[in-house]
Write a protein that holds these residues in place. Structure first.
Motif, PDB file in Angstrom:
ATOM      1  N   PRO A 165     -12.743 -19.000 -12.088  1.00 11.29           N
ATOM      2  CA  PRO A 165     -12.582 -20.420 -11.772  1.00 11.29           C
ATOM      3  C   PRO A 165     -13.894 -21.010 -11.256  1.00 11.29           C
ATOM      4  CG  PRO A 165     -11.543 -19.074 -10.088  1.00 11.29           C
ATOM      5  CD  PRO A 165     -11.989 -18.146 -11.183  1.00 11.29           C
ATOM      6  N   ALA A 166     -14.110 -22.292 -11.525  1.00  3.87           N
ATOM      7  CA  ALA A 166     -15.327 -22.970 -11.073  1.00  3.87           C
ATOM      8  C   ALA A 166     -15.234 -23.349  -9.598  1.00  3.87           C
ATOM      9  CB  ALA A 166     -15.576 -24.207 -11.921  1.00  3.87           C
ATOM     10  N   TYR A 167     -14.003 -23.478  -9.087  1.00  2.08           N
ATOM     11  CA  TYR A 167     -13.780 -23.888  -7.702  1.00  2.08           C
ATOM     12  C   TYR A 167     -12.759 -22.964  -7.054  1.00  2.08           C
ATOM     13  CZ  TYR A 167     -15.945 -28.166  -9.373  1.00  2.08           C
ATOM     14  OH  TYR A 167     -16.804 -29.062  -9.927  1.00  2.08           O
ATOM     15  N   LEU A 168     -12.937 -22.725  -5.752  1.00  2.35           N
ATOM     16  CA  LEU A 168     -11.984 -21.906  -5.009  1.00  2.35           C
ATOM     17  C   LEU A 168     -11.355 -22.744  -3.901  1.00  2.35           C
ATOM     18  CD1 LEU A 168     -13.963 -18.558  -4.531  1.00  2.35           C
ATOM     19  CD2 LEU A 168     -12.341 -19.150  -6.328  1.00  2.35           C
ATOM     20  N   THR A 169     -10.087 -22.472  -3.632  1.00  2.00           N
ATOM     21  CA  THR A 169      -9.401 -23.123  -2.521  1.00  2.00           C
ATOM     22  C   THR A 169      -9.813 -22.433  -1.220  1.00  2.00           C
ATOM     23  OG1 THR A 169      -7.519 -21.626  -2.602  1.00  2.00           O
ATOM     24  CG2 THR A 169      -7.391 -23.632  -3.969  1.00  2.00           C
ATOM     25  N   LEU A 170      -9.413 -23.012  -0.120  1.00  2.00           N
ATOM     26  CA  LEU A 170      -9.710 -22.444   1.202  1.00  2.00           C
ATOM     27  C   LEU A 170      -9.220 -20.998   1.298  1.00  2.00           C
ATOM     28  CD1 LEU A 170     -10.798 -23.155   4.046  1.00  2.00           C
ATOM     29  CD2 LEU A 170      -8.496 -23.879   4.620  1.00  2.00           C
ATOM     30  N   ARG A 202     -20.802 -29.725   9.411  1.00  3.86           N
ATOM     31  CA  ARG A 202     -21.667 -29.795   8.228  1.00  3.86           C
ATOM     32  C   ARG A 202     -22.589 -28.569   8.120  1.00  3.86           C
ATOM     33  NH1 ARG A 202     -20.033 -34.041   4.932  1.00  3.86           N
ATOM     34  NH2 ARG A 202     -19.509 -35.813   6.204  1.00  3.86           N
ATOM     35  N   VAL A 203     -22.031 -27.405   8.390  1.00  5.19           N
ATOM     36  CA  VAL A 203     -22.734 -26.136   8.189  1.00  5.19           C
ATOM     37  C   VAL A 203     -21.871 -25.272   7.276  1.00  5.19           C
ATOM     38  CG1 VAL A 203     -23.926 -26.240  10.409  1.00  5.19           C
ATOM     39  CG2 VAL A 203     -21.752 -25.036  10.252  1.00  5.19           C
ATOM     40  N   GLY A 204     -22.396 -24.134   6.852  1.00  7.07           N
ATOM     41  CA  GLY A 204     -21.625 -23.252   5.983  1.00  7.07           C
ATOM     42  C   GLY A 204     -21.760 -23.652   4.529  1.00  7.07           C
ATOM     43  N   PRO A 205     -20.901 -23.114   3.689  1.00  8.76           N
ATOM     44  CA  PRO A 205     -21.007 -23.393   2.253  1.00  8.76           C
ATOM     45  C   PRO A 205     -20.635 -24.843   1.928  1.00  8.76           C
ATOM     46  CG  PRO A 205     -19.052 -22.080   2.710  1.00  8.76           C
ATOM     47  CD  PRO A 205     -19.805 -22.187   3.992  1.00  8.76           C
ATOM     48  N   SER A 206     -21.286 -25.377   0.905  1.00  5.04           N
ATOM     49  CA  SER A 206     -20.987 -26.736   0.448  1.00  5.04           C
ATOM     50  C   SER A 206     -19.591 -26.775  -0.171  1.00  5.04           C
ATOM     51  CB  SER A 206     -22.011 -27.171  -0.600  1.00  5.04           C
ATOM     52  OG  SER A 206     -23.299 -27.160  -0.049  1.00  5.04           O
ATOM     53  N   TYR A 207     -18.971 -27.941  -0.125  1.00  4.77           N
ATOM     54  CA  TYR A 207     -17.608 -28.094  -0.647  1.00  4.77           C
ATOM     55  C   TYR A 207     -17.452 -29.464  -1.275  1.00  4.77           C
ATOM     56  CZ  TYR A 207     -16.858 -30.845   3.572  1.00  4.77           C
ATOM     57  OH  TYR A 207     -16.954 -31.800   4.549  1.00  4.77           O
ATOM     58  N   PRO A 225     -17.164 -24.939  -4.735  1.00  5.74           N
ATOM     59  CA  PRO A 225     -17.712 -24.510  -6.023  1.00  5.74           C
ATOM     60  C   PRO A 225     -18.222 -23.066  -5.916  1.00  5.74           C
ATOM     61  CG  PRO A 225     -18.615 -26.637  -5.368  1.00  5.74           C
ATOM     62  CD  PRO A 225     -17.879 -26.097  -4.205  1.00  5.74           C
ATOM     63  N   VAL A 226     -17.857 -22.237  -6.854  1.00  5.58           N
ATOM     64  CA  VAL A 226     -18.285 -20.836  -6.851  1.00  5.58           C
ATOM     65  C   VAL A 226     -19.810 -20.754  -6.882  1.00  5.58           C
ATOM     66  CG1 VAL A 226     -18.223 -18.672  -8.147  1.00  5.58           C
ATOM     67  CG2 VAL A 226     -16.134 -20.016  -7.874  1.00  5.58           C
ATOM     68  N   SER A 227     -20.445 -21.640  -7.635  1.00  4.57           N
ATOM     69  CA  SER A 227     -21.912 -21.627  -7.697  1.00  4.57           C
ATOM     70  C   SER A 227     -22.529 -21.898  -6.323  1.00  4.57           C
ATOM     71  CB  SER A 227     -22.415 -22.655  -8.712  1.00  4.57           C
ATOM     72  OG  SER A 227     -21.988 -23.957  -8.346  1.00  4.57           O
ATOM     73  N   ASP A 258     -22.119 -18.742  -4.207  1.00  3.05           N
ATOM     74  CA  ASP A 258     -23.138 -17.767  -4.611  1.00  3.05           C
ATOM     75  C   ASP A 258     -24.493 -18.125  -3.998  1.00  3.05           C
ATOM     76  OD1 ASP A 258     -21.245 -16.401  -6.113  1.00  3.05           O
ATOM     77  OD2 ASP A 258     -21.825 -17.357  -8.001  1.00  3.05           O
ATOM     78  N   ARG A 259     -24.847 -19.421  -4.011  1.00  7.33           N
ATOM     79  CA  ARG A 259     -26.107 -19.888  -3.422  1.00  7.33           C
ATOM     80  C   ARG A 259     -26.116 -19.625  -1.923  1.00  7.33           C
ATOM     81  NH1 ARG A 259     -27.707 -23.592  -0.428  1.00  7.33           N
ATOM     82  NH2 ARG A 259     -25.753 -24.735  -0.411  1.00  7.33           N
ATOM     83  N   TRP A 260     -24.992 -19.904  -1.262  1.00  4.01           N
ATOM     84  CA  TRP A 260     -24.873 -19.689   0.183  1.00  4.01           C
ATOM     85  C   TRP A 260     -24.996 -18.203   0.509  1.00  4.01           C
ATOM     86  CZ3 TRP A 260     -20.658 -18.031   3.547  1.00  4.01           C
ATOM     87  CH2 TRP A 260     -20.858 -18.361   4.882  1.00  4.01           C
ATOM     88  N   ASP A 261     -24.385 -17.356  -0.328  1.00  2.57           N
ATOM     89  CA  ASP A 261     -24.515 -15.902  -0.139  1.00  2.57           C
ATOM     90  C   ASP A 261     -25.985 -15.498  -0.171  1.00  2.57           C
ATOM     91  OD1 ASP A 261     -21.760 -15.692  -0.072  1.00  2.57           O
ATOM     92  OD2 ASP A 261     -21.582 -14.885  -2.103  1.00  2.57           O
ATOM     93  N   LYS A 262     -26.716 -15.998  -1.163  1.00  2.00           N
ATOM     94  CA  LYS A 262     -28.130 -15.639  -1.300  1.00  2.00           C
ATOM     95  C   LYS A 262     -28.948 -16.142  -0.118  1.00  2.00           C
ATOM     96  CE  LYS A 262     -28.056 -15.265  -6.261  1.00  2.00           C
ATOM     97  NZ  LYS A 262     -28.374 -15.884  -7.536  1.00  2.00           N
TER      98      LYS A 262
END
Length: 77
Positions: free
Chosen positions: A4-9, A32-37, A47-49, A52-56
């Protein structure tokens, strides 16, 4: 089955094996911190992308250890 391109909470919590709680994600959104939503109406989607960016961006890079000789690895007597 495609990813999926997007994940729920709940799916984001599962992705991080429960190490990030729903409450933490809610607090991070407020600050306004953490992964973008994306927010569509009342739905909050990650967004999964962006995950992934936040993980990196949170990746801790370690330097390689130097090679030890057999004498250095041998137990002391």
């Amino acid at each position: 089955m495609s990813t999926p391109a997007y994940l729920t909470l709940e799916e984001v919590v599962a992705r991080y094996r429960g190490q990030i709680s729903e409450g933490a994600l809610r607090n991070w959104r407020t600050m306004r911190v953490g992964p973008s939503y994306i927010k569509i109406g009342k739905a909050v989607l990650y967004p999964v992308s962006e995950l992934d960016r936040w993980d990196k961006s949170n990746l801790v890079v370690c330097r390689p250890s130097r090679s030890l000789s057999r004498e250095e690895c041998a137990p002391a007597r």
